[in-house]
Design an enzyme around this catalytic site. Structure first.
Site, PDB file in Angstrom:
ATOM      1  N   LYS A   1       1.010  -1.295   0.013  1.00 49.77           N
ATOM      2  CA  LYS A   1      -0.127  -0.072  -0.097  1.00 49.77           C
ATOM      3  C   LYS A   1       0.843   1.409  -0.012  1.00 49.77           C
ATOM      4  CE  LYS A   1      -1.640   1.575   4.098  1.00 49.77           C
ATOM      5  NZ  LYS A   1      -1.574   2.913   4.344  1.00 49.77           N
TER       6      LYS A   1
ATOM      7  N   ARG B   1      -4.578  10.332   4.718  1.00 43.28           N
ATOM      8  CA  ARG B   1      -3.236  11.491   4.776  1.00 43.28           C
ATOM      9  C   ARG B   1      -2.491  11.268   3.690  1.00 43.28           C
ATOM     10  NH1 ARG B   1       0.231  14.295   7.371  1.00 43.28           N
ATOM     11  NH2 ARG B   1       2.476  13.693   6.900  1.00 43.28           N
TER      12      ARG B   1
ATOM     13  N   ARG C   1      -0.079  14.444  12.882  1.00 46.70           N
ATOM     14  CA  ARG C   1       0.351  14.401  11.386  1.00 46.70           C
ATOM     15  C   ARG C   1       0.448  15.613  10.786  1.00 46.70           C
ATOM     16  NH1 ARG C   1      -1.316   9.254  10.258  1.00 46.70           N
ATOM     17  NH2 ARG C   1       0.304   8.949   8.846  1.00 46.70           N
TER      18      ARG C   1
ATOM     19  N   ARG D   1      -8.510  -0.726   4.732  1.00 46.69           N
ATOM     20  CA  ARG D   1      -7.699   0.575   4.308  1.00 46.69           C
ATOM     21  C   ARG D   1      -6.432  -0.035   3.687  1.00 46.69           C
ATOM     22  NH1 ARG D   1      -6.885   5.701   7.278  1.00 46.69           N
ATOM     23  NH2 ARG D   1      -5.733   6.125   5.511  1.00 46.69           N
TER      24      ARG D   1
HETATM   25  C1  EPZ Z   1       4.041   6.964   6.528  1.00 47.99           C
HETATM   26  O1  EPZ Z   1       3.306   8.102   7.024  1.00 47.99           O
HETATM   27  C2  EPZ Z   1       3.185   5.777   6.055  1.00 47.99           C
HETATM   28  N1  EPZ Z   1       2.076   6.310   5.495  1.00 47.99           N
HETATM   29  C3  EPZ Z   1       2.635   5.416   7.522  1.00 47.99           C
HETATM   30  O2  EPZ Z   1       2.086   4.159   7.526  1.00 47.99           O
HETATM   31  C4  EPZ Z   1       4.075   5.088   8.571  1.00 47.99           C
HETATM   32  O3  EPZ Z   1       3.458   4.866   9.679  1.00 47.99           O
HETATM   33  C5  EPZ Z   1       5.111   6.282   8.356  1.00 47.99           C
HETATM   34  O4  EPZ Z   1       5.299   6.719   7.353  1.00 47.99           O
HETATM   35  C6  EPZ Z   1       6.310   5.823   9.359  1.00 47.99           C
HETATM   36  O5  EPZ Z   1       6.846   4.919   8.681  1.00 47.99           O
HETATM   37  C7  EPZ Z   1       2.388   6.172   4.099  1.00 47.99           C
HETATM   38  O6  EPZ Z   1       3.466   5.777   3.466  1.00 47.99           O
HETATM   39  C8  EPZ Z   1       1.265   6.383   3.118  1.00 47.99           C
HETATM   40  P1  EPZ Z   1       6.003  10.661   8.536  1.00 47.99           P
HETATM   41  P2  EPZ Z   1       3.874   9.507   7.066  1.00 47.99           P
HETATM   42  O7  EPZ Z   1       5.900  11.691   7.916  1.00 47.99           O
HETATM   43  O8  EPZ Z   1       4.787   9.771   5.872  1.00 47.99           O
HETATM   44  C9  EPZ Z   1       6.476  13.809  11.959  1.00 47.99           C
HETATM   45  C10 EPZ Z   1       0.128   2.851   7.607  1.00 47.99           C
HETATM   46  O9  EPZ Z   1      -0.321   2.245   8.653  1.00 47.99           O
HETATM   47  N2  EPZ Z   1       6.385  14.815  10.687  1.00 47.99           N
HETATM   48  O10 EPZ Z   1       7.315   9.509   8.209  1.00 47.99           O
HETATM   49  O11 EPZ Z   1       2.682  10.350   7.317  1.00 47.99           O
HETATM   50  C11 EPZ Z   1       5.187  12.850  12.120  1.00 47.99           C
HETATM   51  O12 EPZ Z   1       4.147  13.690  13.207  1.00 47.99           O
HETATM   52  C12 EPZ Z   1       0.670   4.237   7.874  1.00 47.99           C
HETATM   53  O13 EPZ Z   1       0.392   2.337   6.650  1.00 47.99           O
HETATM   54  C13 EPZ Z   1       6.370  16.295  11.289  1.00 47.99           C
HETATM   55  O14 EPZ Z   1       6.722  16.594  12.183  1.00 47.99           O
HETATM   56  O15 EPZ Z   1       4.838   9.487   8.420  1.00 47.99           O
HETATM   57  C14 EPZ Z   1       5.687  11.874  12.530  1.00 47.99           C
HETATM   58  O16 EPZ Z   1       5.923  11.985  13.972  1.00 47.99           O
HETATM   59  C15 EPZ Z   1       0.093   4.862   9.199  1.00 47.99           C
HETATM   60  N3  EPZ Z   1       6.249  17.035  10.005  1.00 47.99           N
HETATM   61  C16 EPZ Z   1       7.003  11.396  12.095  1.00 47.99           C
HETATM   62  O17 EPZ Z   1       7.350  12.828  11.516  1.00 47.99           O
HETATM   63  C17 EPZ Z   1       6.189  16.671   8.842  1.00 47.99           C
HETATM   64  O18 EPZ Z   1       6.117  17.639   7.855  1.00 47.99           O
HETATM   65  C18 EPZ Z   1       7.064  10.423  11.010  1.00 47.99           C
HETATM   66  O19 EPZ Z   1       5.991  10.642  10.063  1.00 47.99           O
HETATM   67  C19 EPZ Z   1       6.281  15.359   8.436  1.00 47.99           C
HETATM   68  C20 EPZ Z   1       6.096  14.154   9.579  1.00 47.99           C
END
Ligand code: EPZ
Length: 418
Positions: free
Chosen positions: A22, A93, A122, A398
């Protein structure tokens, strides 16, 4: 609202084949916006998030020509609308992944901020900061990100304060059509990022360093339509590995990539679970008794946060006490309360959960809150004594293609009721 009814206590046996990833297909679908033509993607899982992304691309002017079996053809020559509406973005998201491509393709984008979800706020500050560094004018207007880049995007040297998977993907896609060179420092190293870079490379972008924390992209003036096959979903594979372990079963997981699951393989072995990797398969033999383990979630190649809830379910039945630290998201223990209703002993303190193994869980009516939390409830219900009824299973749909069919195939007693 569908429910899943599970009669626990049966060992899983046999084989299960993993569907496409996914979190690999969603960025690739967004990347089709960078091209103008017929994009052909196979290995696509039939999960809700894929259909949501297809709907979103349709809103933007793309046309789904066909989606037969696991192959979809999408024509992006008619992309002309820069607006990703709240009602779609708020349900997924990953819709934020169209921000970079729209700015690169149309020179403008209006993408609703995704808003929080069960696992955290997020935010998108790092996506926005990177795009501004590349010359985009961005302001927040009534919950929408309004971005313009009339003179196009320019390459820049960007540093991510936090490792962000979709942030890395968004900026890599924007950079693929920007003028000049972009360097992404402290970039995500997930397999899904490597895959996206390789797909963009085959479409004409010049990208190197993917898989390391520094990715360098030379912008192109145009990209060819995308043709690729999505690799198997490492989180689905990990979920079924834990299903075998928690039921004391013996399962052969086929069409998977063991290399993507190194951290889970090592942790399951530490618990005393037998794991035998093949070339593109994994054999997992559960034991009646297994040891507690400690995990800390980290960006790849650390232990994946997307397997934390499933591992907690397993540890509720381990011998001894496990410590689970969730370092990636601020609120990803929603499943703990539901597991406790099944008899699990879990002590929560901020980002840390302490799980004291118990002899047995008992089935109960359960409520899913987010995608991976609902997977962990399914795993616990498979091992519990008696019947569990899990509601709000749209969460699980999902990210898991036909989960009850795959579990029934391995001998589970699980059925879906409308
Ligand atoms: C991706 O989400 C995945 N989703 C998530 O999978 C996964 O849990 C996550 O990466 C971590 O591996 C997809 O790829 C579609 P991040 P993403 O940006 O990109 C902070 C699932 O179950 N952050 O790597 O949204 C954020 O708050 C989903 O399949 C900022 O602070 O996660 C988090 O604490 C759930 N500012 C950390 O970084 C930003 O601009 C990591 O989030 C962006 C992120």
């Amino acid at each position: 609202m569908d429910k899943l009814i599970i009669e626990g206590g049966r060992r899983l046996e046999g084989t299960v084949a993993i569907s496409g990833a996914k979190n690999a297909v969603l960025p690739v679908l967004a990347a089709t916006l960078l091209t103008s033509g017929r994009n052909k993607i196979s290995g696509v899982p039939r999960v809700r998030d894929v259909f949501t992304m297809i709907r979103l691309l349709g809103e933007l002017g793309a046309r789904l020509e066909s989606f037969e079996g696991d192959t979809l053809v999408i024509d992006t020559s008619g992309v002309n609308n820069p607006e990703a509406p709240y009602e779609l973005v708020s349900t997924m998201r990953a819709s934020c992944l169209v921000l970079g491509p729209l700015l690169a393709r149309l020179g403008q984008a209006r993408v609703s901020l995704p808003g929080g979800c069960a696992i955290g706020a997020r935010p998108m500050d790092l996506h926005i900061k990177g795009l501004q560094a590349m010359g985009a004018e961005i302001e927040l207007v009534q919950g929408y990100i309004h971005g313009t880049a009339e003179k196009g995007l320019k390459g820049d040297h960007i540093y991510f304060d936090t490792v962000t998977v979709t942030g890395t993907a968004n900026l890599m896609m924007a950079a693929a059509l920007a003028d000049g060179e972009t360097i992404l420092e402290n970039a995500a190293r997930e397999p899904e990022i490597i895959f996206l870079a390789d797909v963009l490379g085959r479409a004409g972008a010049k990208i190197e360093g993917q898989g390391s924390d520094v990715i360098i992209i030379q912008g192109a003036t145009a990209l060819k339509p995308i043709e690729c096959r999505i690799f198997p979903d490492r989180i689905e594979a990990g979920t079924f590995m834990i299903a075998a372990a928690i039921t004391g079963g013996d399962v052969e997981i086929t069409n998977c990539i063991p290399h993507h699951l190194e951290s889970l393989i090592h942790k399951l072995r530490e618990a005393g679970i037998q794991v035998e990797p093949g070339d593109n398969s994994l054999r997992v033999k559960g034991q009646d008794r297994f040891r507690s383990i400690d995990i800390k979630t980290q960006p790849h190649p650390g232990f994946p946060t997307d397997l934390q809830a499933q591992t907690m379910a397993l540890m509720t039945l381990a011998e001894g006490q496990s410590i689970i630290v969730e370092n990636v998201f601020e609120n990803r223990f929603m499943h703990a309360a539901e597991l406790m209703r099944m008899g699990a002993e879990i002590f929560l303190d901020g980002h840390t959960a302490i799980v004291k193994g118990v002899a047995r869980l008992s089935g109960a009516p359960l409520m899913a809150t987010d995608l991976r939390a609902s997977a962990s409830l399914v795993l616990a219900a498979l091992a519990a004594k008696g019947e569990s009824v899990i509601s709000r299973v749209y969460h699980i749909d999902r990210g898991y293609e036909g989960i009850e069919k795959k579990l029934v195939q391995m001998g589970a007693s699980i059925r879906r009721v409308k």
